[in-house]
Design an enzyme around this catalytic site. Sequence first.
Site, PDB file in Angstrom:
ATOM      1  N   ARG A 119       0.851  -1.194   0.000  1.00  0.00           N
ATOM      2  CA  ARG A 119       0.000   0.000   0.000  1.00  0.00           C
ATOM      3  C   ARG A 119       0.886   1.242   0.000  1.00  0.00           C
ATOM      4  O   ARG A 119       1.059   1.921   1.014  1.00  0.00           O
ATOM      5  CB  ARG A 119      -0.952  -0.015   1.188  1.00  0.00           C
ATOM      6  CG  ARG A 119      -1.815  -1.259   1.235  1.00  0.00           C
ATOM      7  CD  ARG A 119      -3.050  -1.057   2.072  1.00  0.00           C
ATOM      8  NE  ARG A 119      -4.068  -0.344   1.323  1.00  0.00           N
ATOM      9  CZ  ARG A 119      -5.241   0.037   1.852  1.00  0.00           C
ATOM     10  NH1 ARG A 119      -5.493  -0.206   3.111  1.00  0.00           N
ATOM     11  NH2 ARG A 119      -6.134   0.672   1.116  1.00  0.00           N
ATOM     12  N   GLN A 124      -1.026   2.591  -6.099  1.00  0.00           N
ATOM     13  CA  GLN A 124      -2.449   2.848  -5.924  1.00  0.00           C
ATOM     14  C   GLN A 124      -3.280   2.400  -7.121  1.00  0.00           C
ATOM     15  O   GLN A 124      -4.393   1.894  -6.957  1.00  0.00           O
ATOM     16  CB  GLN A 124      -2.684   4.338  -5.653  1.00  0.00           C
ATOM     17  CG  GLN A 124      -2.294   4.757  -4.252  1.00  0.00           C
ATOM     18  CD  GLN A 124      -2.555   6.222  -3.995  1.00  0.00           C
ATOM     19  OE1 GLN A 124      -2.784   7.002  -4.932  1.00  0.00           O
ATOM     20  NE2 GLN A 124      -2.520   6.619  -2.737  1.00  0.00           N
ATOM     21  N   ASP A 127      -4.122  -1.295  -6.839  1.00  0.00           N
ATOM     22  CA  ASP A 127      -4.666  -1.731  -5.552  1.00  0.00           C
ATOM     23  C   ASP A 127      -6.080  -2.279  -5.720  1.00  0.00           C
ATOM     24  O   ASP A 127      -7.065  -1.548  -5.623  1.00  0.00           O
ATOM     25  CB  ASP A 127      -4.653  -0.543  -4.578  1.00  0.00           C
ATOM     26  CG  ASP A 127      -5.054  -0.930  -3.167  1.00  0.00           C
ATOM     27  OD1 ASP A 127      -5.454  -2.090  -2.957  1.00  0.00           O
ATOM     28  OD2 ASP A 127      -4.960  -0.077  -2.285  1.00  0.00           O
ATOM     29  N   SER A 130      -8.618  -1.899  -2.734  1.00  0.00           N
ATOM     30  CA  SER A 130      -9.323  -0.622  -2.656  1.00  0.00           C
ATOM     31  C   SER A 130     -10.405  -0.512  -3.725  1.00  0.00           C
ATOM     32  O   SER A 130     -11.515  -0.029  -3.451  1.00  0.00           O
ATOM     33  CB  SER A 130      -8.328   0.541  -2.791  1.00  0.00           C
ATOM     34  OG  SER A 130      -7.481   0.604  -1.667  1.00  0.00           O
ATOM     35  N   TYR A 224      -3.872   0.738   7.825  1.00  0.00           N
ATOM     36  CA  TYR A 224      -4.806  -0.059   8.604  1.00  0.00           C
ATOM     37  C   TYR A 224      -4.719   0.316  10.076  1.00  0.00           C
ATOM     38  O   TYR A 224      -3.758   0.926  10.532  1.00  0.00           O
ATOM     39  CB  TYR A 224      -4.505  -1.555   8.443  1.00  0.00           C
ATOM     40  CG  TYR A 224      -4.726  -2.061   7.046  1.00  0.00           C
ATOM     41  CD1 TYR A 224      -6.011  -2.219   6.539  1.00  0.00           C
ATOM     42  CD2 TYR A 224      -3.652  -2.381   6.224  1.00  0.00           C
ATOM     43  CE1 TYR A 224      -6.221  -2.685   5.257  1.00  0.00           C
ATOM     44  CE2 TYR A 224      -3.848  -2.856   4.938  1.00  0.00           C
ATOM     45  CZ  TYR A 224      -5.139  -3.006   4.454  1.00  0.00           C
ATOM     46  OH  TYR A 224      -5.334  -3.467   3.182  1.00  0.00           O
TER      47      TYR A 224
END
Length: 415
Positions: A119, A124, A127, A130, A224
Amino acid sequence: MKIAVAKEARDGESRVAMVPELVAKLTGLGYDVAVEPGAGLHALIADEEYAAAGAVLDDAAFDGADLVVSVQPLAAERIRGLARGTTTISFLPVNQEPETVVELRDAGVTAHAVELIPRISRAQSMDALSSQALVSGYRCAIVAAGMLRRFLPLNMTAAGTVQAAEVVVLGAGVAGLQAIATAKRLGAVVRAYDVRAAAAEEIRSMGAKAIDLQLETLEGAGGYAREMTEDRAARQRDLLTPYIAAADALITTAAVPGRTAPMLVTREMVEQMKPGSVVVDLAAETGGNVEGSVAGEVVRIGNAQVWGGRNVPSQMPGPASKLYAQNVVNLVTLMTTRDDEGHALFAPDYADEILSGSCVTQDGRIVHEPTREQIEGPAQPGPEPEPQPEPEPEPETSAPPDEQLDLPYDQEADQ
């Protein structure tokens, strides 16, 4: 170079790993794309759309493929049919499916798990956790609105005023924020809570009210939350109880990939909710945030209907497939180089932390260390090296003065 798109075989999986509009990006990189017939059927994508985009429909799409892309891991018999050295990209829950990892290792397949992609900002666009959480969060809010037997928005009419429904969302990651935004757009009064300090501002940016329990925050690595102690969890539940009791709908979205979901809401807390209230537990498939929720089922606890999520992104296969396919294309692009003549070469550079971090098996080995330890146990120490005889001391010599002047001179150490 050939990329094969698998037809998903697991029950309840409606997504597909590639969509026609993105096939051109792969062919533009220099790949041939083969799609198993019917791969997009459950996502409402016809075979003809793939063909029109430049893909080949082929029952033997895996034959000669350098890369196989799928949403779920391939079945054992399909893995055994792959040529050694083939690469796969898919979700691969290593803790829940160690037998699949063993099959991939023994088949000599290089397997990448998209949920293990680091992450970091550079990753991104790859990902998939997500992108699929975005779909899940939207779906959760729609489920809650559909099950709730009242309006979500405020309605003022000549016959009287109908107050807006109150929605509480626990967890403000990608899924939680999307659930907040969707419920807010539907007109509900939304309150939300997350253990991370940074989440409060994000909650307010969605137009919701952040619940402040006056507890210490739990920031963790990779965005997280850190795991909380049982004492803190009990205090959190006590403080959340009045908010949940007042809610018409509760949506819980707290999950950590590869681990059991934290239990945030007890059965006793749900039993305090009003008649006709609704609970949507997105994390039911990994243990559940709500005590008593069951993945894929609606159960009654007290006055509330509790909906347990199961493969929630697959319930909206069109947008979920498109987003996942873009993640795959971006990852494949990172794995691609060109030779001196400009031809595409599938040549992943495992010095790249994105590729090394997501790689589970390679060359007949499990290379993801936590998974290797889980399946094969701790690494065994190698044999002790045999003692070597000490070298004979060289006779002392003195360097001439000129040579001594040429030796390195560390001015900082001297000072």
